[in-house]
Design a protein around this motif. Structure first.
Motif, mmCIF file in Angstrom:
data_model
loop_
_atom_site.group_PDB
_atom_site.id
_atom_site.type_symbol
_atom_site.label_atom_id
_atom_site.label_comp_id
_atom_site.label_asym_id
_atom_site.label_seq_id
_atom_site.Cartn_x
_atom_site.Cartn_y
_atom_site.Cartn_z
ATOM 1 N N ILE A 2 0.849 -1.184 0.000
ATOM 2 C CA ILE A 2 0.000 0.000 0.000
ATOM 3 C C ILE A 2 0.888 1.238 0.000
ATOM 4 C CG2 ILE A 2 -1.774 1.268 1.276
ATOM 5 C CD1 ILE A 2 -2.666 -1.432 0.146
ATOM 6 N N GLY A 3 0.554 2.217 -0.815
ATOM 7 C CA GLY A 3 1.325 3.456 -0.834
ATOM 8 C C GLY A 3 0.445 4.639 -1.156
ATOM 9 N N CYS A 4 0.851 5.814 -0.676
ATOM 10 C CA CYS A 4 0.149 7.046 -1.033
ATOM 11 C C CYS A 4 1.117 8.209 -0.959
ATOM 12 C CB CYS A 4 -1.057 7.293 -0.136
ATOM 13 S SG CYS A 4 -0.648 7.700 1.581
ATOM 14 N N PHE A 5 0.769 9.259 -1.679
ATOM 15 C CA PHE A 5 1.551 10.496 -1.707
ATOM 16 C C PHE A 5 0.695 11.582 -1.085
ATOM 17 C CE2 PHE A 5 3.049 14.449 -3.591
ATOM 18 C CZ PHE A 5 4.440 14.308 -3.572
ATOM 19 N N VAL A 6 1.202 12.205 -0.025
ATOM 20 C CA VAL A 6 0.458 13.241 0.689
ATOM 21 C C VAL A 6 0.935 14.615 0.222
ATOM 22 C CG1 VAL A 6 -0.113 14.222 2.940
ATOM 23 C CG2 VAL A 6 0.158 11.736 2.685
ATOM 24 N N THR A 7 0.018 15.392 -0.311
ATOM 25 C CA THR A 7 0.336 16.762 -0.716
ATOM 26 C C THR A 7 -0.630 17.713 -0.018
ATOM 27 O OG1 THR A 7 0.826 18.193 -2.624
ATOM 28 C CG2 THR A 7 -1.177 16.857 -2.750
ATOM 29 N N GLY A 8 -0.406 19.008 -0.200
ATOM 30 C CA GLY A 8 -1.235 19.986 0.490
ATOM 31 C C GLY A 8 -1.561 21.179 -0.379
ATOM 32 N N THR A 9 -2.510 21.974 0.082
ATOM 33 C CA THR A 9 -2.895 23.185 -0.628
ATOM 34 C C THR A 9 -1.817 24.260 -0.512
ATOM 35 O OG1 THR A 9 -4.169 23.723 1.364
ATOM 36 C CG2 THR A 9 -5.382 22.865 -0.519
ATOM 37 N N ASP A 10 -0.873 24.068 0.409
ATOM 38 C CA ASP A 10 0.184 25.058 0.632
ATOM 39 C C ASP A 10 1.160 24.444 1.625
ATOM 40 O OD1 ASP A 10 1.665 27.374 0.598
ATOM 41 O OD2 ASP A 10 0.055 28.683 1.320
ATOM 42 N N THR A 11 2.201 25.176 1.950
ATOM 43 C CA THR A 11 3.058 24.760 3.051
ATOM 44 C C THR A 11 2.375 25.142 4.367
ATOM 45 O OG1 THR A 11 5.342 24.797 3.863
ATOM 46 C CG2 THR A 11 4.372 26.911 3.215
ATOM 47 N N GLY A 12 2.691 24.415 5.426
ATOM 48 C CA GLY A 12 2.130 24.737 6.728
ATOM 49 C C GLY A 12 0.673 24.375 6.908
ATOM 50 N N VAL A 13 0.170 23.403 6.123
ATOM 51 C CA VAL A 13 -1.234 23.016 6.257
ATOM 52 C C VAL A 13 -1.408 21.708 7.030
ATOM 53 C CG1 VAL A 13 -1.963 24.260 4.196
ATOM 54 C CG2 VAL A 13 -1.263 21.854 4.007
ATOM 55 N N GLY A 14 -0.302 21.121 7.484
ATOM 56 C CA GLY A 14 -0.399 19.924 8.309
ATOM 57 C C GLY A 14 -0.121 18.615 7.603
ATOM 58 N N LYS A 15 0.692 18.644 6.552
ATOM 59 C CA LYS A 15 0.994 17.405 5.829
ATOM 60 C C LYS A 15 1.709 16.395 6.729
ATOM 61 C CE LYS A 15 3.425 19.074 2.461
ATOM 62 N NZ LYS A 15 3.451 20.466 2.997
ATOM 63 N N THR A 16 2.645 16.868 7.547
ATOM 64 C CA THR A 16 3.375 15.942 8.417
ATOM 65 C C THR A 16 2.453 15.346 9.464
ATOM 66 O OG1 THR A 16 5.415 17.216 8.094
ATOM 67 C CG2 THR A 16 5.358 15.683 9.951
ATOM 68 N N LEU A 17 1.587 16.156 10.044
ATOM 69 C CA LEU A 17 0.618 15.662 11.021
ATOM 70 C C LEU A 17 -0.260 14.591 10.397
ATOM 71 C CD1 LEU A 17 -0.776 15.876 13.809
ATOM 72 C CD2 LEU A 17 -2.210 17.672 12.816
ATOM 73 N N VAL A 18 -0.775 14.860 9.213
ATOM 74 C CA VAL A 18 -1.643 13.900 8.541
ATOM 75 C C VAL A 18 -0.861 12.657 8.135
ATOM 76 C CG1 VAL A 18 -3.019 13.508 6.448
ATOM 77 C CG2 VAL A 18 -3.300 15.621 7.776
ATOM 78 N N SER A 19 0.354 12.828 7.633
ATOM 79 C CA SER A 19 1.160 11.679 7.217
ATOM 80 C C SER A 19 1.478 10.765 8.391
ATOM 81 C CB SER A 19 2.461 12.158 6.561
ATOM 82 O OG SER A 19 2.195 12.892 5.378
ATOM 83 N N THR A 20 1.855 11.349 9.525
ATOM 84 C CA THR A 20 2.127 10.520 10.699
ATOM 85 C C THR A 20 0.839 9.888 11.215
ATOM 86 O OG1 THR A 20 2.036 12.517 12.091
ATOM 87 C CG2 THR A 20 4.205 11.767 11.405
ATOM 88 N N GLY A 21 -0.266 10.628 11.142
ATOM 89 C CA GLY A 21 -1.552 10.062 11.524
ATOM 90 C C GLY A 21 -1.929 8.873 10.655
ATOM 91 N N LEU A 22 -1.660 8.982 9.360
ATOM 92 C CA LEU A 22 -1.933 7.866 8.459
ATOM 93 C C LEU A 22 -1.075 6.653 8.805
ATOM 94 C CD1 LEU A 22 -2.290 9.643 4.989
ATOM 95 C CD2 LEU A 22 -4.039 8.261 6.127
ATOM 96 N N LEU A 23 0.181 6.887 9.159
ATOM 97 C CA LEU A 23 1.048 5.773 9.556
ATOM 98 C C LEU A 23 0.485 5.058 10.777
ATOM 99 C CD1 LEU A 23 4.524 7.475 9.023
ATOM 100 C CD2 LEU A 23 3.642 5.530 7.728
ATOM 101 N N HIS A 24 0.051 5.835 11.769
ATOM 102 C CA HIS A 24 -0.550 5.223 12.962
ATOM 103 C C HIS A 24 -1.831 4.466 12.608
ATOM 104 C CE1 HIS A 24 2.272 6.882 15.779
ATOM 105 N NE2 HIS A 24 1.972 8.137 15.494
ATOM 106 N N ALA A 25 -2.622 5.015 11.685
ATOM 107 C CA ALA A 25 -3.880 4.372 11.307
ATOM 108 C C ALA A 25 -3.642 3.088 10.513
ATOM 109 C CB ALA A 25 -4.732 5.341 10.489
ATOM 110 N N LEU A 26 -2.555 3.047 9.746
ATOM 111 C CA LEU A 26 -2.255 1.869 8.936
ATOM 112 C C LEU A 26 -1.583 0.759 9.741
ATOM 113 C CD1 LEU A 26 -0.950 3.704 5.753
ATOM 114 C CD2 LEU A 26 -2.935 2.181 5.813
ATOM 115 N N ALA A 27 -0.905 1.128 10.817
ATOM 116 C CA ALA A 27 -0.108 0.158 11.578
ATOM 117 C C ALA A 27 -0.905 -1.041 12.086
ATOM 118 C CB ALA A 27 0.602 0.865 12.733
ATOM 119 N N PRO A 28 -2.162 -0.876 12.535
ATOM 120 C CA PRO A 28 -2.906 -2.065 12.983
ATOM 121 C C PRO A 28 -3.219 -3.056 11.859
ATOM 122 C CG PRO A 28 -3.872 -0.061 13.894
ATOM 123 C CD PRO A 28 -2.905 0.358 12.831
ATOM 124 N N HIS A 29 -3.116 -2.607 10.609
ATOM 125 C CA HIS A 29 -3.492 -3.444 9.468
ATOM 126 C C HIS A 29 -2.289 -3.987 8.708
ATOM 127 C CE1 HIS A 29 -7.569 -1.902 10.054
ATOM 128 N NE2 HIS A 29 -7.037 -0.691 10.103
#
Length: 223
Positions: A2-29
């Protein structure tokens, strides 16, 4: 894998927060989950070396440890647009080399979350942008929308640019980056109707963002 590319509407919109959140959400699976920051500009001390704060956050949320040249192949000293930071460092960002790093990383993993730099069209060289990198990786794209004045146009333009590259916009995330924004719910409703893809998560404003607290509706094929 499984793979995905996380982009944003601009810098400083929370891409790292969302990317790390996705990692935590994927880890149980998925047993071997890892983040990748292909291009990072700006460093902090990391052990006896230097690292990107974004890459450090992704590593802390990953269940698989890999060599830095795989999860952050381009690390630039100055916190500037990558093409300027690379020019100052005397290096040329090579998209083909980044793709090879991704392929080597993906060969070890069950799920990879790749976090782009800046917005979708952030310059990487004088002639190539983050859109070229996303196209070369050919991964489904997750769009992070920072909810603030102007986000509607930015979100629709970015979604249009993603699709123009022949990429699949798999979903989007609404991040309430401005606690004073008026009509935030109405903005979310508008984008729900216009983006045409699932809203994967709504991120509340947090003084101290906690990626583990995010709740995602992951696409079925990721489970």
């Amino acid at each position: 894998m499984i793979g995905c590319f996380v982009t944003g509407t601009d810098t400083g919109v929370g891409k790292t927060l969302v990317s790390t959140g996705l990692l935590h959400a994927l880890a149980p699976h998925h047993r071997r989950v890892v983040g990748m920051k292909p291009v990072a500009a700006g460093v902090v001390p990391w052990g006896e070396a230097w690292a990107s704060e974004d890459a450090i956050a992704l590593r802390s949320a990953s269940t698989l440890a890999v060599a830095p040249e795989l999860d952050n192949p381009v690390l630039l000293l100055d916190p500037l647009s990558p093409h300027i930071a690379a020019e100052r460092a005397g290096v040329q960002i090579d998209i083909a080399a980044i793709v090879r790093s991704y392929q080597a990383l993906a060969a070890q993993a069950d799920a990879v979350v790749v976090e782009g730099a800046g917005g979708f069209h952030v310059p990487l060289t004088d002639t190539q942008t983050g859109a070229d990198l996303a196209q070369a990786l050919a991964l489904p794209v997750v769009l992070v929308v920072g909810l603030r004045l102007g986000c509607l146009s930015h979100a629709l333009l970015t979604a249009e640019a993603i699709r123009a590259r022949g990429l699949v916009l798999v979903g989007w995330v609404a991040n309430r980056v401005d606690p004073e924004m008026e009509a935030a719910d109405e903005n979310i409703a508008y984008l729900r109707a216009r983006l045409g893809v699932p809203l994967l998560a709504e991120v509340p404003y947090q003084d101290l963002p906690d990626a583990r607290s995010l709740v995602f509706e992951l696409p079925g094929e990721w489970l």
